[in-house]
Design an enzyme around this catalytic site. Structure first.
Site, mmCIF file in Angstrom:
data_model
loop_
_atom_site.group_PDB
_atom_site.id
_atom_site.type_symbol
_atom_site.label_atom_id
_atom_site.label_comp_id
_atom_site.label_asym_id
_atom_site.label_seq_id
_atom_site.Cartn_x
_atom_site.Cartn_y
_atom_site.Cartn_z
ATOM 1 N N ASP A 182 -0.057 126.734 -29.281
ATOM 2 C CA ASP A 182 0.982 126.702 -28.257
ATOM 3 C C ASP A 182 2.257 126.179 -28.906
ATOM 4 O OD1 ASP A 182 0.642 126.704 -24.892
ATOM 5 O OD2 ASP A 182 2.505 125.871 -25.685
ATOM 6 N N ASP B 160 5.179 128.962 -32.385
ATOM 7 C CA ASP B 160 6.105 129.702 -31.523
ATOM 8 C C ASP B 160 5.980 131.170 -31.915
ATOM 9 O OD1 ASP B 160 8.261 130.951 -30.302
ATOM 10 O OD2 ASP B 160 9.641 129.287 -30.667
ATOM 11 N N VAL B 161 5.506 132.004 -30.984
ATOM 12 C CA VAL B 161 5.221 133.401 -31.322
ATOM 13 C C VAL B 161 6.478 134.222 -31.558
ATOM 14 C CG1 VAL B 161 3.016 133.359 -30.087
ATOM 15 C CG2 VAL B 161 5.085 134.181 -28.902
ATOM 16 N N ASN C 136 -2.230 135.420 -25.433
ATOM 17 C CA ASN C 136 -1.963 135.015 -24.062
ATOM 18 C C ASN C 136 -0.503 134.625 -23.839
ATOM 19 O OD1 ASN C 136 -2.826 133.974 -21.328
ATOM 20 N ND2 ASN C 136 -2.132 132.061 -22.237
ATOM 21 N N TYR D 234 9.792 141.324 -17.079
ATOM 22 C CA TYR D 234 8.385 140.961 -17.272
ATOM 23 C C TYR D 234 7.484 142.193 -17.157
ATOM 24 C CZ TYR D 234 4.024 138.331 -16.592
ATOM 25 O OH TYR D 234 2.755 137.821 -16.705
ATOM 26 N N LYS E 212 5.067 143.780 -20.033
ATOM 27 C CA LYS E 212 3.627 143.921 -19.849
ATOM 28 C C LYS E 212 3.185 145.389 -19.934
ATOM 29 C CE LYS E 212 2.364 139.608 -19.327
ATOM 30 N NZ LYS E 212 1.527 138.926 -20.336
ATOM 31 N N ALA F 279 -3.061 134.807 -10.719
ATOM 32 C CA ALA F 279 -3.965 133.728 -11.102
ATOM 33 C C ALA F 279 -3.295 132.389 -10.842
ATOM 34 C CB ALA F 279 -4.364 133.848 -12.570
#
Length: 257
Positions: free
Chosen positions: A45, A72-73, A99, A165, A169, A198
């Site tokens: 994370d 950090d992606v 994720n 977003y 996705k 979720a």
């Protein structure tokens, strides 16, 4: 069912990396599910404090099968270090679970280039960076392994204020299908889950409470999913029970029109 089912050793001995695994959302639930299924897990994370807290909690339960790694992606060097660190720490990499994602609520007419770009960089390009690094590692090991990406039903469905977003996705879904074909010859599977709604403590910061209540009402069960209910499907896709599944996007949803 009031809680997650007991582990069945679905991932026994496998090394799994989970991005955005800090806190109490889907990522942390996926990490805990993989541990319950016998895996060694690298929690990753960008939030160092929350990552340390999650790592400490899971280490208390699962001991030396837990490793934490700040990443950090959006930074390619950090992603490469994550994958090489996982392989060095546990000897190999068997499963990459992407994720990490970033949302927000903004109408297209009000959205800035920076807002659009950041959501796509974290959610779509971040998934690409992590997948690429993981696939290179898996191929170098001799092939085999699995990648599971976290998409969203918004890759299929329209929702106001979610253009950036949803576009990201939808991109994750298309990327998943194409990447799967690129590495099928190496015996590596690439799949995705697409949750609808979720439960997450910080979800109301992204979507207003009235909108959340309406989305929950539209679910067949009349409620949002618990993170563990998504995590069990992720674990299935990561396991050998999904040995003939690749390039698939599995909807984790009870939503109806």
């Amino acid at each position: 069912m009031t809680g997650p089912p007991a582990g069945r050793a679905l991932l026994d001995g496998k090394v799994v990396v989970v991005t955005a695994a800090a806190g109490t959302g889907i990522g942390a639930a996926v990490a805990e599910r993989c541990l319950a299924e016998g895996a060694r897990v690298v929690l990753s994370d960008r939030h160092e404090r929350r990552l340390a807290e999650t790592g400490e909690r899971l280490t208390e339960a699962y001991g030396k099968r837990v490793l934490t790694w700040v990443c950090d992606v959006t930074e390619e060097s950090a992603v490469r270090a994550l994958v090489s660190g996982a392989a060095a720490g546990f000897g190999r990499l068997d499963v990459m679970i992407n994720n990490a994602g970033l949302g927000g609520e903004r109408a297209v007419t009000e959205m800035t280039d920076d807002e659009w770009g950041l959501v796509l960089d974290v959610t779509l390009t971040g998934t690409f960076r992590c997948t690429r690094a993981a696939l290179r590692q898996m191929i170098a090991q001799g092939g085999g392994g699995a990648v599971v990406n976290n998409a969203s039903v918004l890759g299929w469905r329209a929702q106001a204020g979610q253009a950036h977003y949803a576009a990201a996705k939808a991109g994750v879904m298309a990327f998943t299908r194409c990447a799967a074909l690129d590495v099928a010859a190496h015996g590596i599977r690439v799949n995705a889950v697409a949750p609808s709604l979720a439960t997450h403590p910080h979800l109301s910061r992204v979507i207003g409470e009235p909108e959340l209540a309406e989305l929950a009402r539209r679910e067949a069960f009349g409620r949002a999913a618990q993170p563990w209910e998504v995590a069990t499907v992720v674990a299935f896709l990561a396991s050998d029970y999904a040995a003939y599944l690749t390039g698939e996007v599995i909807s984790v949803s009870s939503q109806h029109p």
